[in-house]
Design an enzyme around this catalytic site. Structure first.
Site, PDB file in Angstrom:
ATOM      1  N   GLU A 154      50.821  89.083 104.684  1.00 46.60           N
ATOM      2  CA  GLU A 154      49.706  89.467 105.409  1.00 46.60           C
ATOM      3  C   GLU A 154      49.172  88.233 106.030  1.00 46.60           C
ATOM      4  O   GLU A 154      48.112  87.746 105.753  1.00 46.60           O
ATOM      5  CB  GLU A 154      48.685  90.094 104.365  1.00 46.60           C
ATOM      6  N   GLU A 307      53.233  98.170 100.685  1.00 50.46           N
ATOM      7  CA  GLU A 307      52.146  98.165  99.516  1.00 50.46           C
ATOM      8  C   GLU A 307      51.272  99.347  99.575  1.00 50.46           C
ATOM      9  O   GLU A 307      50.769  99.797 100.497  1.00 50.46           O
ATOM     10  CB  GLU A 307      51.431  96.815  99.504  1.00 50.46           C
TER      11      GLU A 307
HETATM   12  C1  GLA Z   1      47.503  92.898  99.278  1.00 48.66           C
HETATM   13  C2  GLA Z   1      48.488  91.572  99.028  1.00 48.66           C
HETATM   14  C3  GLA Z   1      48.985  91.654  97.459  1.00 48.66           C
HETATM   15  C4  GLA Z   1      47.507  92.071  96.724  1.00 48.66           C
HETATM   16  C5  GLA Z   1      47.120  93.384  97.129  1.00 48.66           C
HETATM   17  C6  GLA Z   1      45.975  93.877  96.165  1.00 48.66           C
HETATM   18  O1  GLA Z   1      48.304  94.027  99.879  1.00 48.66           O
HETATM   19  O2  GLA Z   1      49.595  91.638  99.752  1.00 48.66           O
HETATM   20  O3  GLA Z   1      49.220  90.441  97.347  1.00 48.66           O
HETATM   21  O4  GLA Z   1      46.684  91.169  96.773  1.00 48.66           O
HETATM   22  O5  GLA Z   1      46.681  93.184  98.350  1.00 48.66           O
HETATM   23  O6  GLA Z   1      45.366  94.910  96.475  1.00 48.66           O
END
Ligand code: GLA
Length: 661
Positions: A154, A307
């Site tokens: 991210e 994710e």
């Molecule tokens: C993001 C991050 C993860 C985690 C999630 C929590 O997607 O990539 O490392 O922190 O948020 O929701």
């Protein structure tokens, strides 16, 4: 180099999540192998935040522990999505390179202790990131467990330091060519902002009052390009040693200041993270919005849900649980729209540390839990969908998305605080989702001819080329809806003169907007068709368009609010206020009816999704998801891949994946 396709390597769709074994001991690893097998996990993302372990001191890499995990996962039949750990530099790095720390606009220098605390433009950071990416690729580039590369995590942190200032100037020279051109583009003739040397130009740091809008917009563009360059460096370092596809996980809402069209062109597989912001049906609509955007940024190609949370709804200051059944339903919302699987953050819920309360596939309670039972059921279900791999999704309708238009609505000094970009896009998407349609996103300069209906909810900034493209789209038979405050400025944020919107678009819409009249907070304005508007109104004249509803109120009494213009072989619609929900839904419904667009599987009630995936060889599958609390008969029975048998109705909250006949 011919890249290996993820689903070929996995032999089906992906199921699994982020795996951070360094938080646990050998006893737990043994249990992980067994539980992953039970849950049909076939892909684990490893190494995302492991920099401190991989490189305990500058230039000394320790990979034995990672070898052991990769070998163990491989032996357990789990493929690996190997991450470069560059989103979280270790404390030794920031102490050795304090100039690589993030500087906020107000001059605050951040320090380590969290994550994402680095400056992308700092040479030390970029060097260290390239080096560790290359070291990982050299060691694991052809490891038998390796299925995918996951660069960074991210990309998110903007910086305002001196390195950033220098890089920004290089970018500005390339974009504008000369200081004169920059001064002209930014309108520095006003407020004594004129620059007489490049050294005077800084990132938009904290200042007294409104920032110069052109400055802020160019900084957003620059930051996105800089981030992409940082991604490319790691990708190229990896490519030198590996034939597995490379991705970086994107956040498709407004969390990342990135031009996701550009990222979509540079990754081998678009992957996104999704966390809903409201429970219930709104969560499903939000997932559909993000999934449709991911597919669109992938240019329609298969993509991956990297994710999501098994039990996570981020609602303001709390994390709400998901509802029973949501793990599979939400996974299928993404798979229906082209995701090649469903992955979660994270496999095992942390016992300590910053994300102790973030949900996981194996919760604190362990495998004897509702969550793990649902995870296992979802894993079994998704394992039956292997034949969907590589198939794609078609849409007849599109919502326009342009990062420039989004960033343009973030500048200071706009006439209303109610002009937010993503809420407007979400609303347009939701109206189409409620009508049972699969939605693409498109850029205003894309070829739009394949779409029967195009909605442009927040197109404040529109280039000449975009305006001309939209005019051509309507002339060629398209149905286009432009909403209030659209087509107002060009790419430099210079206002269109002589009446809004941009001239070629005015022609297609058959209107001329003379004056914006923002409404007070909570104020409503009535329209002649019985609907109401809020937040915004405009004084406009029909120049050929038919007036479908007029304002019935105050100074605008009798003036057009909603218009439709027959232009060429299409129709240009214009809406000059923010309609109430029922009015907006009805309007979108009317556009769809007039354009003759309907759902893939007609006859299903709102709240039941049906999205079709098509294989290149003509096979197709309808993914059906019932978000309602009651059973729903199917318009036609079929063979359900999830159960392996015939199905004629969906139970309350139930799902099916039908082979289309
Ligand atoms: C993001 C991050 C993860 C985690 C999630 C929590 O997607 O990539 O490392 O922190 O948020 O929701």
């Amino acid at each position: 180099m011919e890249l290996q396709r993820l689903t070929d390597r996995l032999g089906g769709l992906a199921f699994g999540g982020d795996y951070n074994p360094e938080q646990w001991d050998a006893e737990v690893w043994k249990q992980d192998d067994e539980l992953m097998r039970r849950a049909r996990v076939n892909l684990a993302t490893v190494g995302v935040f492991s920099w401190a372990l991989m490189e305990p001191e500058e230039g000394r890499y320790e990979f034995d522990w990672l070898d052991a995990h990769l070998d163990r996962l491989h032996a357990a039949g789990v493929a690996v999505d190997l991450a470069t750990p560059t989103a979280s530099p270790p404390p030794w790095f920031t102490l050795a390179h304090p100039d690589a720390l993030t500087i906020r606009p107000d001059g605050t220098r951040l320090t380590h202790g969290s994550r994402d605390t680095y400056c992308l433009t700092s040479p030390a950071y970029r060097r260290a990131a390239r080096r560790i990416a290359a070291a990982l690729a050299e060691r694991y580039g052809d490891h038998p467990a390796l299925a995918l590369w996951h660069v960074h995590n991210e990309y998110v942190t903007p910086c305002h330091c001196d390195h950033t200032a220098a890089a920004f100037r290089v970018w500005l020279r390339a974009r504008h060519g000369s200081l004169d051109a920059l001064n002209e583009a930014w309108g520095t003739a006003f407020w004594s902002q004129h620059y007489t040397s490049w050294e005077q130009v800084l990132p938009p740091r904290t200042t007294q009052w409104h920032h110069n809008p052109g400055h802020v917009l160019d900084y957003s563009r620059f930051w996105s390009d800089e981030t992409l360059a940082a991604y490319r460096e790691q990708r190229d370092a990896i490519r030198a040693h590996s034939d597995r596809p490379v991705t970086t996980n994107l956040m498709v809402p407004d969390y990342q200041n990135l031009d996701l069209w550009a990222f979509g062109r540079e990754v081998d597989l678009v992957s996104v993270n999704h966390y809903p912001s409201a429970p219930g049906i709104d969560a499903a609509a939000h997932a559909a919005f993000d999934a449709d955007r991911a597919r669109s940024f992938a240019g329609g190609a298969p993509w991956l849900l990297m994710e999501s949370g098994t039990n996570t709804v981020y609602a303001g200051d709390r994390i709400l649980p998901k509802e029973p059944g949501d793990i599979l339903r939400h996974s299928l919302v993404h798979i229906a729209r082209g995701s090649e699987g469903a992955l979660f953050f994270q496999w095992r819920q942390s016992r300590a540390g910053a994300e102790t309360w973030h949900s996981a596939m194996v919760p604190h309670a362990g495998p004897d839990s509702r969550t793990f039972r649902e995870v296992t059921a979802a894993g079994e279900a998704i394992a039956r969908l292997g034949e969907l791999a590589g198939s794609t999704v078609r849409a007849d309708v599109a919502v326009l998305h342009d990062s420039d238009a989004w960033w343009a609505l973030n500048v200071d000094g706009l006439p209303s605080g109610e002009l937010a970009y993503h809420p407007a896009l979400r609303r347009a998407h939701r109206a189409l989702w409620d009508a049972g349609l699969t939605v693409d996103f498109a850029h205003p300069e894309h070829d739009l001819n394949r779409y029967r209906v195009v909605l442009a909810p927040a197109l404040f900034l529109l280039t000449d080329a975009g305006a001309e493209n939209l005019r051509r789209y309507v002339a060629g038979g398209g149905t286009l809806l432009i909403q209030h405050f659209g087509g107002i400025v060009d790419e430099h944020l210079h206002a269109r003169l002589g009446g809004y919107p941009a001239a070629p678009l005015r022609e297609a819409l058959g209107i001329r907007v003379e004056e914006h009249r923002p409404l007070a907070q909570g104020e409503e304005i009535t329209l002649s068709d019985g609907s109401t508007g809020s937040s915004w109104s405009e004084s406009l004249r029909a120049e050929g368009a038919e007036v479908l509803a007029a304002y019935t109120h105050g100074m605008l009494d009798g003036s057009p609010a909603l218009t439709r213009h027959a232009f060429g072989s299409g129709h240009g619609w214009y809406l000059s206020t923010r309609l109430d929900d029922a009015g907006y839904t009805a309007l979108v419904g009317r556009l769809l009816t007039e354009a003759g667009v309907g759902p893939d599987l007609p006859g299903l009630p709102a709240g039941v999704e049906a999205v079709t995936r098509h294989a290149p060889d003509g096979r197709a599958w309808h993914v059906l998801i019932n978000h309602l609390d009651e059973p729903v008969p199917l318009p036609r029975p079929g063979h359900d891949l999830l159960t392996g048998g015939p199905v004629s109705r969906l139970p309350a909250g139930g799902c099916a994946v039908l082979r289309a006949l």
